[in-house]
Design a protein around this motif. Sequence first.
Motif, short mmCIF file in Angstrom:
data_model
loop_
_atom_site.label_atom_id
_atom_site.label_comp_id
_atom_site.label_asym_id
_atom_site.label_seq_id
_atom_site.Cartn_x
_atom_site.Cartn_y
_atom_site.Cartn_z
N THR A 126 44.46 40.12 42.89
CA THR A 126 44.36 40.70 44.25
C THR A 126 43.12 40.56 44.95
OG1 THR A 126 43.97 42.96 43.26
CG2 THR A 126 46.28 42.35 43.78
N ALA A 127 42.67 40.98 45.96
CA ALA A 127 41.52 41.21 46.86
C ALA A 127 40.62 41.67 45.96
CB ALA A 127 41.55 41.79 48.15
N PRO A 143 53.65 44.18 42.43
CA PRO A 143 52.61 42.77 42.97
C PRO A 143 53.42 41.56 42.75
CG PRO A 143 51.86 44.07 40.73
CD PRO A 143 53.04 45.01 41.52
N PRO A 196 46.33 33.58 43.87
CA PRO A 196 47.47 33.07 44.97
C PRO A 196 46.88 31.57 45.64
CG PRO A 196 46.35 35.47 44.86
CD PRO A 196 45.70 34.71 44.19
N GLN A 240 39.28 40.35 43.01
CA GLN A 240 39.26 40.04 41.77
C GLN A 240 38.90 38.43 41.93
OE1 GLN A 240 43.53 41.02 40.66
NE2 GLN A 240 42.50 42.54 39.37
#
Length: 106
Positions: free
Chosen positions: A44-45, A34, A63, A47
């Motif tokens: 990540t998606a 990651p 991100p 979260q």
Amino acid sequence: MRTITLMALTTLTLLGAAFAASGTTTPATPASTPATTVAGPMLTAGQTVNVNTAPLADLEKVPGLGVKLATAILQARPYKNQADLVKKVKGIGKMNIKKFGPFLTY
């Protein structure tokens, strides 16, 4: 002038050959690793992080948010919603909020 150009090309060629012979390479990052920041792995998606309570280290994991925007978010708290965030923080607009908006709660 031609002599100088030839000498420069020769020097660059020799430096490139020396670098290649030294065996110095940049290791490739495996696709399964990651993305990380100084603060740790990126979110990540699925979260999320609350922009009103999260410390700087957590905001840096979002991100698309760097240290500069994360710091600006901290300084302009509190936020009622996404529109309030966009209004209060210079550098956050309609385009980049699409990148990191799904990771934020209010």
